[in-house]
Design a protein around this motif. Structure first.
Motif, PDB file in Angstrom:
ATOM      1  N   PHE C  99       0.827  -1.206   0.000  1.00 23.87           N
ATOM      2  CA  PHE C  99       0.000   0.000   0.000  1.00 23.87           C
ATOM      3  C   PHE C  99       0.860   1.253   0.000  1.00 23.87           C
ATOM      4  O   PHE C  99       0.407   2.337   0.341  1.00 23.87           O
ATOM      5  N   GLY C 100       2.138   1.088  -0.332  1.00 23.44           N
ATOM      6  CA  GLY C 100       3.012   2.237  -0.532  1.00 23.44           C
ATOM      7  C   GLY C 100       3.325   2.265  -2.023  1.00 23.44           C
ATOM      8  O   GLY C 100       2.420   2.433  -2.846  1.00 23.44           O
ATOM      9  N   ALA C 101       4.576   2.002  -2.340  1.00 26.56           N
ATOM     10  CA  ALA C 101       5.010   2.103  -3.731  1.00 26.56           C
ATOM     11  C   ALA C 101       4.225   1.202  -4.680  1.00 26.56           C
ATOM     12  O   ALA C 101       4.157   1.480  -5.876  1.00 26.56           O
ATOM     13  N   ALA C 102       3.644   0.119  -4.175  1.00 32.97           N
ATOM     14  CA  ALA C 102       2.969  -0.820  -5.084  1.00 32.97           C
ATOM     15  C   ALA C 102       1.466  -0.612  -5.188  1.00 32.97           C
ATOM     16  O   ALA C 102       0.801  -1.356  -5.906  1.00 32.97           O
ATOM     17  N   THR C 103       0.923   0.365  -4.508  1.00 27.79           N
ATOM     18  CA  THR C 103      -0.544   0.543  -4.502  1.00 27.79           C
ATOM     19  C   THR C 103      -1.129   0.461  -5.903  1.00 27.79           C
ATOM     20  O   THR C 103      -2.075  -0.289  -6.169  1.00 27.79           O
ATOM     21  N   ALA C 135      -0.126   2.318   5.294  1.00 24.84           N
ATOM     22  CA  ALA C 135      -1.538   2.656   5.096  1.00 24.84           C
ATOM     23  C   ALA C 135      -2.461   1.687   5.825  1.00 24.84           C
ATOM     24  O   ALA C 135      -3.671   1.779   5.701  1.00 24.84           O
TER      25      ALA C 135
END
Ligand SMILES: Cc1ncc(C[n+]2csc(CCOP(=O)(O)OP(=O)(O)O)c2C)c(N)n1
Ligand SMILES: Cc1ncc(C[n+]2csc(CCOP(=O)(O)OP(=O)(O)O)c2C)c(N)n1
Ligand code: SF4
Ligand code: SF4
Ligand SMILES: [Mg+2]
Ligand SMILES: [Mg+2]
Lengths: 330, 633, 330, 633
Positions: C99-103, C135
């Protein structure tokens, strides 16, 4: 203090350049009307956008405007709001950009309830880059990069914004100018993340996709105007309605039986699921909804952010260079 | 326990003007619970008060919580110290090993005749095996160093505190609490050896543990016990030779050990205070930039704030939003994250907005070696953008320079409304050094004419600095549109015409020249008319400086310069390069600065580099200088 | 053809390196057990990941493995699946990364029904980078970058994956080894995008956040084991239950009245809203659910992708260099 | 309508060996509905059959659908053509203006004594006003060019087709359909003027409109009418002077007009066919890379496929997933999107996986000028990564070279398992040229020993090319783990040790040297022992070559070389630079190649650049060469 209460007060000096017949013209007109109707101070309105046809809008408004990177407007708006919490911050976002490079920024902004108003101009196509499919393009659409017809499952923008936590979510139509005007006013008055999906006709690359809702003579049979506290009915003489049943939506023909009573629309509901269900209804099986799906209040990002140690010090503060571990040289 | 006998070097007993020891490097190493960081910090505090200039570099394990006594769990601190104004020495002449794993990792760095001080209590069979020693390296036929001093520190600490043996009834403090005082016992020994006054430590302990008298008492006891033990047990074969004190001009000034990250943070806070504009750091926490992030998060307030962004593009975008709103948007980033912000840098350049990038270099490509030292991102900083989008690139030369340089960077960003990148390496960001705290009056102001919102010029009409007025949203009557499109010179009007693009390219290039003037010339130290110039950049300054001092002893006349401004280069760069018959450019990469200079200037030089993720060693640089000096060319 | 049917057959040569007490150990054990129980061919299993504590898992498995960029595994997996549709592709993703860079990558993969299995290891913290909020971090958590307590609204991973279109979504717990084992087997058998959230205890930075569900003696009072076709009941003697009412969920004490009958769990429901509602239930007001929220079948991305003009030509094709407009030089 | 009289140049009438016209440049311009692209395409087809080598560059409007007759809506095609083997000439000697806006935009490019052919029917008051002309520029006192030929093309076309006036009863085709044939009338005139046979066009029309006989008939009529009208009405004051044909060695070979994008695509499809491995292009469609995307999407099949990704990082990540799966992952990107893929490039470099980046340069920073020409991303390609992650950088020298170079790039990527970037500019990607179609047998094979899955070596054990075996998932018994961490040489084992990092850095650098050998030396053309070397790269080759030819006429002895391999540089680069007393490096940026060469080699050279978003002009380069040659130094 000068107030500007004519739509023309909000027109910039730039020549408006969209294709003849583009739905963006109508949207721009309603935005200017909303600004002058409220009325809002020109200097306190900031429109941010990235790259796309719709994203040109800030150029055409006489407010403050910032046209930055494709995908970058949402986070920039978040920064701007932290720097100047009193400004009203608008973002104009196409579907290609909003659900392309900006997906991540956008959904996290929903989650954080960043106090910005997003105009999500959905023409179900990437216009400015010459007609590629976006994440809202419906299956089977022929595009520049999917000549055999797009096959991916599209998103319903309002439903996803709701799932991600948006506190105000609404939908309107480029050509339904009065409705659009009202929705824009509602968005402008909302405190928190406001997401307005505007169905917009791209004359060149995706003409008439919203025709059933926009211009066809039997459009009342295809769509519900949502109104808070009112039963959800539609069609000639409101002969049709919808009703929540367990975890889904059913069509009803309202008569006097309780079991066929349409549900009452509650935009202020704590749970967002009813709103999500409404936002995913689709022709031909169901009517499609326009209006406000949800409008609730929650603390905004800049408020919770500054509630911690970040508040400016009211006294004249001094920087402590020494820290706890300094020492005199003996 | 009374202090009766002290060695002549004990400064407690009225010999304040005793000379200092010459430059030294010591290394302290041990397991997580050995409290190496605190040990090193207190040593620096005490030595700093005595008049040493200290420079310390910590090494953390890559594992978050490694299993006890493993190689993967070793904590280390390297401390180089020298009298003020004197070059450091990086040869480790003293190694404190609190456990075998620490010794294993660092045995190769101790000079042959250096002192190894070990806590023999942790050299049991199990610990030795964990570290990969088949035999005990402290004694017997496998003894590694002839000057090994084995001290059962755990037992002695326990004895000092509890006046009893560990685990025995009547112990006043638990075994675990006692254990945590071992580092103070070791500290006492180190201070005795270096003749450093113990008062600063005692004061610090008193302040720190004032709420917990029993811990305070235990700490003091352990600490003093170490000091006394050194004397009474006569453990050290000899104490260092002192040399006359040349300068103590800093006497009386307030000093602190400061890490580069601490210094950067102080500077950002200063900017917020002085400008009365919001300063916000937005960042993900990709190592090694995670350190400044945590630090910033703990120190928000007074207009300075921190936000953890979801990705690097978001971080930089938030920052530019802050700048657009009239504040200073900053972002911290490292290695592979840097290019993700390139687009935003270009936007800042096109829209003319300030943006401060704190870049933390790591060694290697892709994930690489985030814990290792390298000056690996100079190429990216100089070139890593589409088109000719200039980025001001500065690099601090030491931990404390992070303060001055960050102030300067903020000033350039705000004065010229331009993106500025500070290239950190671990030698200036993570390392600490003694810092003479500047007088508040000496700190720069941040008031510029183009901040005024009442100027009559348009949003892109430039002043004599080629900077536009910084009109921010909210200003009535000044509404305008900015963005990333090319435009007409001095106007916000978008234009795709060739001549306008050319004019803007020239304009941006010309502004870089103004910035070069603003930043000023590069100073050179050392011999007039020297035969060789040593040139470096970044956190290697103290090592290069020391190497120059060493090489000088071989009769070579040397000049030394250390670049803090890499783009634009100082205006006198060419003149300097042409003033010396030979130039040696030293850096921790494949030779990027050298390439930059070669591309721009003609000079006779060589590139001296190291690319394995470690810092230069003074003697190696010295050798390189000597060799190059002697080479015919 | 060698089959490997012992968990140890799936252990790589690398020394496992997590903190003592980390929940990842239990997960790794169940992954190896699942692989050997099915049993699956080692060479046909590929584990991809990025950077994070959980993301080290591919290093510890003797299958094919690819540890690439923080945030990059989902898209790489999508490419791999297009190159080799027959492989079984797994992704190990921490909450910080997922839920950070890969959201963006992750949610679009849900939408496209990419045929990969995502193990979303949720410890509600960024572990490897030393304890920053993600997140999914709950409000008030003290973290390295939020020392005054995190204030953002977290996401429920399963609910968002469902909203984005995932066809298989389930949740389990690191310490509930049997349940976890079963869920992993279900995921491995699913054709399409499988999303398994595994609640994992980070001993160092977020210890005991799932304690109510994981180890406390009264855990049955706090959670429902979802079972397809079974009423959703929980607690001692199944005295409690839940029920869908309109567009939300209500607690019921089942007795013989129809109005207190708990709803039957239907993981195969066409609509995903019931599943989403279940995935957002939270202590203390509601029980939390573990099990399979949804399992439906839809055409996979690689299938629809290759249904167009992309299919390899069965005959030996020849490249037509001339094109329609070539001409001889006269 | 019969063809009775023809001018002597009409090649239909038995003069097949008539000499060709010398190098020419013509420009065709008009509104969206004027069909400029088709006109240009058919002209090229016909002229190509005749033995000309053609080079055409289209210019589209920035607006998607601009309002009629506005400047924003002008479509243009510039066509330079010359007999094979002869240099082109970029001076426009013929301008066809189908409307006033087109004329307005391009009037400045026509040579003073050039021919302006205009469709006078569209020069009405309204159209003139739209274009910003106050007076008619075709005649009267405001006439722009003395050799202006005004032809009422709309009327004549209508007449030819309908044998009646537009709008009158009895019209066979609608006004709109007739309108769309105007471009064919103009084409007929152009072919007559250049004495180019009309058969190829007639054949093409027959094929194209076979399903629609009435349109076919109309097209033929309009086309022939233009041809005949030129003759009968004696409209052209004089026809070009022909010069003897030096070489028609290409006679009989099959040729086509090919754009660089077409050529790149053919190459990718070839790779898929030859390797029997999937080749997939994953990309967003950021202009100008959107063109290859649309083209690719239309041409999937036989192992080649295209996917539209959601962002650039996703695009490159999908591509690396394909490569990891044993295929060739490709991505197309432009300008500001490029740095977003930098991280993936580093990963490909660390993990040793092939990756092909098709980079499309645009002018300017940030959003910049996506429709303009520039060689703006060389710095980014060379340096834009963290650490020392090498990227092979190649650049095609012409549209048709996109075919050969893309094949070569794919070969390097797959042979060495390395990332490779092809730097396109609009002059080689969007432009078209006549291409002599290669014999299928001459195309390279793609079989390499390291593709074999049965090799006994580990996944990172390198062969003599320093390439590892390409073991892909699915291969039984070869399971292994790859990734972006630093590791031990020849092994997949992760290592953070300095010596391993150093070894890997050296290994990657050494592989670049092998690649340089593989790519071979740079050829130089021109005079032996020349006094000046002209060096360029990218799509400017034909212009530079022509400039050399011109300058030679001033008595300067010139050598010319055009780099297709920018990283690694050819092994003979230094030798070449040292072979000439003077070197002039010409490029469309601020001088990046020049800087690269200066950084690596010592030579006496200057940088000749253009930075306004336009191509070089031959005469300007010629002047620069002459000036530099005459300069004392
Ligand atoms: C990161 C990035 N990707 C792609 C582009 C190219 N691009 C410019 S506009 C556009 C499409 C915009 O589509 P949408 O957001 O739907 O807006 P519309 O034009 O339909 O209003 C694209 C892909 C870009 N400029 N930057
Ligand atoms: C793009 C990028 N951002 C940040 C990092 C630094 N980083 C490495 S691991 C990590 C956190 C991972 O957290 P999570 O995904 O929750 O996994 P966990 O460690 O908790 O298992 C971060 C932020 C990185 N390597 N790359
Ligand atoms: S391409 Fe479509 S969206 Fe864009 S301006 Fe034209 S009609 Fe409007
Ligand atoms: S930091 Fe937390 S998640 Fe990471 S290994 Fe340690 S306990 Fe496990
Ligand atoms: Mg769109
Ligand atoms: Mg986590």
């Amino acid at each position: 203090m000068i107030t500007h209460n004519q739509p023309t007060d909000f027109a910039s000096e730039q020549e408006v350049r969209w294709c003849p017949g583009c739905g963006d013209y109508a949207i721009l007109a309603q935005v200017k009307k909303m600004l002058s109707d409220m009325p809002l101070l020109r200097e306190e309105q900031v429109f941010l956008s990235g790259i796309g046809c719709a994203s040109r809008m800030p150029n055409y408004l006489s407010t403050y405007g910032f046209r930055g990177l494709h995908g970058g407007a949402v986070s920039a708006a978040m920064g701007l709001k932290l720097a100047q919490p009193n400004l009203t911050v608008w973002i104009v976002l196409g579907d290609g950009e909003g659900f392309g490079a900006a997906t991540q920024h956008l959904l996290h902004a929903c989650r954080r309830n960043v106090d910005v108003k997003v105009l999500f101009i959905n023409n179900e196509i990437r216009g400015l880059s010459r007609g590629q499919e976006s994440a809202t393009t419906r299956p089977g659409t022929l595009t520049a990069t999917c000549p055999e017809g797009s096959s991916d499952n599209p998103w319903h923008p309002c439903a996803l914004a709701l799932a991600a936590g948006a506190t105000f979510v609404a939908r309107s139509l480029d050509v339904d100018v009065d409705h659009l005007g009202t929705i824009l006013q509602r968005a402008s008055a909302h405190k928190g993340f406001a997401f307005v999906e505007i169905l917009q006709n791209c004359k060149v690359y995706n003409d008439l996709v919203f025709d059933n809702l926009a211009t066809q003579h039997d459009r009342p049979e295809h769509l519900i105007y949502l109104e808070h506290g009112k039963p959800m009915v539609y069609g000639a003489q409101n002969r049709q309605g919808i009703k929540f049943e367990n975890a889904s939506v059913a069509l009803v023909q309202p008569n006097h039986a309780a079991s066929t009573a349409p549900s009452i629309h509650d935009e202020a509901s704590e749970s967002s699921f009813a709103a999500q269900m409404l936002a995913t209804l689709e022709n031909p099986d169901f009517p499609e909804c326009i209006g406000v799906f949800r409008a609730v209040t929650r603390i905004c990002h800049h408020e919770s952010f500054y509630r911690g140690a970040n508040t400016p010090n009211p006294e004249t503060p001094k920087l402590d260079l020494e820290g706890p571990d300094s020492f005199p040289v003996e | 326990m009374e202090e009766k006998t002290v060695n002549p070097g004990n400064p407690d007993l009225g010999a304040p003007s005793l000379p200092l020891a010459p430059a030294h490097a010591i290394r302290m190493t041990g397991d997580a619970h050995d409290g190496i960081a605190m040990l090193s910090h207190l040593f620096a505090l005490a030595a700093g008060s005595r008049g040493y200039h200290l420079y310390s570099v910590p090494e953390y394990p890559a594992e978050i919580r490694a299993h006890a006594n493993t190689l993967a769990g070793v904590h280390t601190s390297s401390l180089a110290f020298a009298p003020y104004q004197e070059p450091i020495d990086d040869r480790t002449s003293f190694l404190l090993a609190m456990n075998p794993a620490g010794l294993k990792l660092h045995e190769s760095c101790l000079e042959k005749d250096g002192i190894l001080l070990a806590n023999s209590d942790s050299f049991g069979a199990e610990e030795l095996a964990c570290a990969g020693y088949l035999e005990n390296p402290l004694a017997g036929k496998n003894q590694l160093f002839h000057r090994t001093i084995s001290v059962p520190m755990a037992q002695l600490t326990n004895h000092a505190i509890n006046l009893t043996r560990a685990g025995e009834k009547g112990a006043l403090l638990s075994y675990r609490e006692v254990d945590r005082c071992r580092n103070l016992f070791a500290l006492g020994m180190l201070l005795w050896y270096y003749s450093i006054p113990i008062d600063p430590v005692l004061r610090w302990l008193k302040q720190k543990f004032s709420v917990n008298p029993s811990i305070l008492d235990a700490s003091q006891k352990a600490f003093k016990a170490g000091f006394i033990y050194s004397e009474t047990a006569n453990v050290f074969p000899q104490v260092p030779a002192y040399h006359p004190l040349e300068s103590l001009s800093k006497k009386g000034r307030i000093c602190r050990m400061i890490s580069g990250n601490d210094a950067s943070l102080l500077a950002l806070k200063h900017v917020a205070l002085k400008t009365n504009r919001p300063v916000l750091l937005a960042s993900t926490s990709r190592p090694p930039s995670h350190e400044i992030c945590s630090l910033a998060a703990k120190n928000t307030g007074d207009g300075f704030s921190f936000i953890l962004a979801d990705d690097e593009h978001a971080a930089a975008s938030i920052a530019i939003g802050v700048s657009y709103g009239g504040g200073l948007g900053c972002t911290a980033v490292s290695g592979v994250g840097f290019p993700h912000q390139s687009e935003v840098v270009s936007l800042a350049s096109a829209a003319e907005l300030p943006l401060l990038l704190l870049e933390y270099q790591r060694a290697g490509i892709s994930t690489g070696l985030p814990q290792r030292v390298a000056q690996s991102d100079l190429g990216m900083a100089l070139m890593g953008r589409n088109g000719e989008a200039p980025l001001v690139v500065l690099a601090p030369d030491s931990p404390s320079d992070c303060f001055a340089l960050t102030l300067l960077a903020a000033k350039v960003a705000m004065r010229f409304l331009a993106p500025v990148c500070i290239l950190h390496d671990l030698l200036n960001s993570r390392a600490s050094e003694s810092w003479l705290i500047p007088e508040p009056e000496s700190l720069p102001d941040f008031e510029f004419p183009h901040f005024a919102s009442d100027s009559s010029s348009g949003p892109y009409e430039c002043d004599d600095h080629l900077a536009r007025p910084w009109i921010t949203p909210g200003t009535p009557g000044k509404e305008h549109r900015l963005g990333g499109n090319e435009r007409k010179l001095n106007s916000p009007q978008v234009s795709f015409l060739p001549q306008d693009h050319l004019a803007m390219n020239r304009h941006r290039a010309a502004r870089m020249q103004r910035i070069a003037e603003f930043l000023g010339p590069l100073p050179v130290s050392g011999d007039n008319g020297a035969e060789i110039l040593v040139l470096g950049w970044g956190g290697t300054k103290n090592v290069l400086e020391a190497a120059c001092a060493m090489a000088k002893k071989s009769g070579i006349s040397i000049a030394f310069a250390h670049l803090r401004f890499l783009n634009p280069l100082p205006k006198n760069m060419e003149m300097i390069l042409n003033s010396y018959p030979k130039v040696i450019v030293a850096e921790l990469n494949s030779g990027r600065l050298f390439a930059l200079l070669k591309e721009k200037f003609e000079f006779n030089g060589i590139s001296f580099t190291r690319q394995d993720g470690l810092n230069f060693v003074i003697s190696q640089v010295e050798q390189a200088i000597i060799q190059f000096a002697r080479r015919e060319s």
